[in-house]
Design a protein around this motif. Sequence first.
Motif, PDB file in Angstrom:
ATOM      1  N   ALA A   1      19.219   5.863   7.978  1.00 46.20           N
ATOM      2  CA  ALA A   1      18.018   5.755   7.145  1.00 46.20           C
ATOM      3  C   ALA A   1      18.013   6.811   6.048  1.00 46.20           C
ATOM      4  CB  ALA A   1      16.769   5.892   8.011  1.00 46.20           C
ATOM      5  N   GLU A   2      18.450   8.008   6.381  1.00 48.79           N
ATOM      6  CA  GLU A   2      18.510   9.080   5.380  1.00 48.79           C
ATOM      7  C   GLU A   2      19.466   8.702   4.250  1.00 48.79           C
ATOM      8  OE1 GLU A   2      19.122  13.920   5.261  1.00 48.79           O
ATOM      9  OE2 GLU A   2      20.096  12.745   6.835  1.00 48.79           O
ATOM     10  N   ARG A   3      20.601   8.140   4.608  1.00 48.20           N
ATOM     11  CA  ARG A   3      21.559   7.712   3.590  1.00 48.20           C
ATOM     12  C   ARG A   3      20.983   6.585   2.734  1.00 48.20           C
ATOM     13  NH1 ARG A   3      25.331   6.847   6.766  1.00 48.20           N
ATOM     14  NH2 ARG A   3      25.334   4.571   6.972  1.00 48.20           N
ATOM     15  N   ASN A   4      20.333   5.621   3.362  1.00 46.70           N
ATOM     16  CA  ASN A   4      19.740   4.525   2.601  1.00 46.70           C
ATOM     17  C   ASN A   4      18.675   5.026   1.625  1.00 46.70           C
ATOM     18  OD1 ASN A   4      21.248   2.410   3.671  1.00 46.70           O
ATOM     19  ND2 ASN A   4      19.802   1.995   5.334  1.00 46.70           N
ATOM     20  N   ALA A   5      17.828   5.947   2.096  1.00 45.40           N
ATOM     21  CA  ALA A   5      16.778   6.482   1.225  1.00 45.40           C
ATOM     22  C   ALA A   5      17.383   7.214   0.034  1.00 45.40           C
ATOM     23  CB  ALA A   5      15.867   7.409   2.016  1.00 45.40           C
ATOM     24  N   ARG A   6      18.405   7.986   0.296  1.00 44.03           N
ATOM     25  CA  ARG A   6      19.053   8.738  -0.784  1.00 44.03           C
ATOM     26  C   ARG A   6      19.693   7.794  -1.796  1.00 44.03           C
ATOM     27  NH1 ARG A   6      21.913  11.493   2.268  1.00 44.03           N
ATOM     28  NH2 ARG A   6      23.869  10.339   2.163  1.00 44.03           N
TER      29      ARG A   6
END
Length: 227
Positions: A59-64
């Motif tokens: 999720a962190e990667r997707n948000a970034r």
Amino acid sequence: MESMAFTPRLELAASLVPQGARLADIGTDHGKLPIGLLLAGRAASAIGSDIRPGPLAHAERNAREHGVSLPLRLAAGLAGIAPKECDTVTIAGMGGETIVDILAGAPWVRDKLLILQPMTMLPVLRVWLAGQGFHTETERLCREGEKFYVVMAVRGGGTARALSPLEALAPAALLADPLAGAYFAALLRREQAALRGMRAGTGVDPARLAAQEALTAALQSRLEGLK
């Protein structure tokens, strides 16, 4: 870059999120629901929470990659969320009993809009919500392949009430949904199969059998009322 396009059940859940919501998405997995709502400008802010570090990293990667701010919390249920951080809570893709446990552990959710998409044990969830004074603002259906999904928007602050077995299984709130006939028919087939199994068995409690007969008849009557 991973697409944030919604599946039908997430699209339905997203459609019930009010414009400008401050969202807490519990069991956020890869963050698709909150990220999609932020990208659409529907959510003013969003927090994602999950019990597993792997999905949170995803999720962190997707948000970034999509250029949105999505604070993430590694926590069980609502344990990582402060009441002041949100006005809307989404919980999708979990069993009804798990959702009950999450909500019971955070009494402050009575002041929030809850958008719930249980995968199993819907009657258990409905009975608990009614007994805790939550009222249903809307309950709707969608379909993915051969499977139906229910999404409900509820708020607390009402009077505790008991539900009949029929209302717990096939509530009147769904009667106006375009998919209600097909959904209730599927429920009826399941309950009829359960009744046949009970009648063919031995040592079945007569009261339990009578309750199953009454529920099956009530569900059939509700379905016929749609025709």
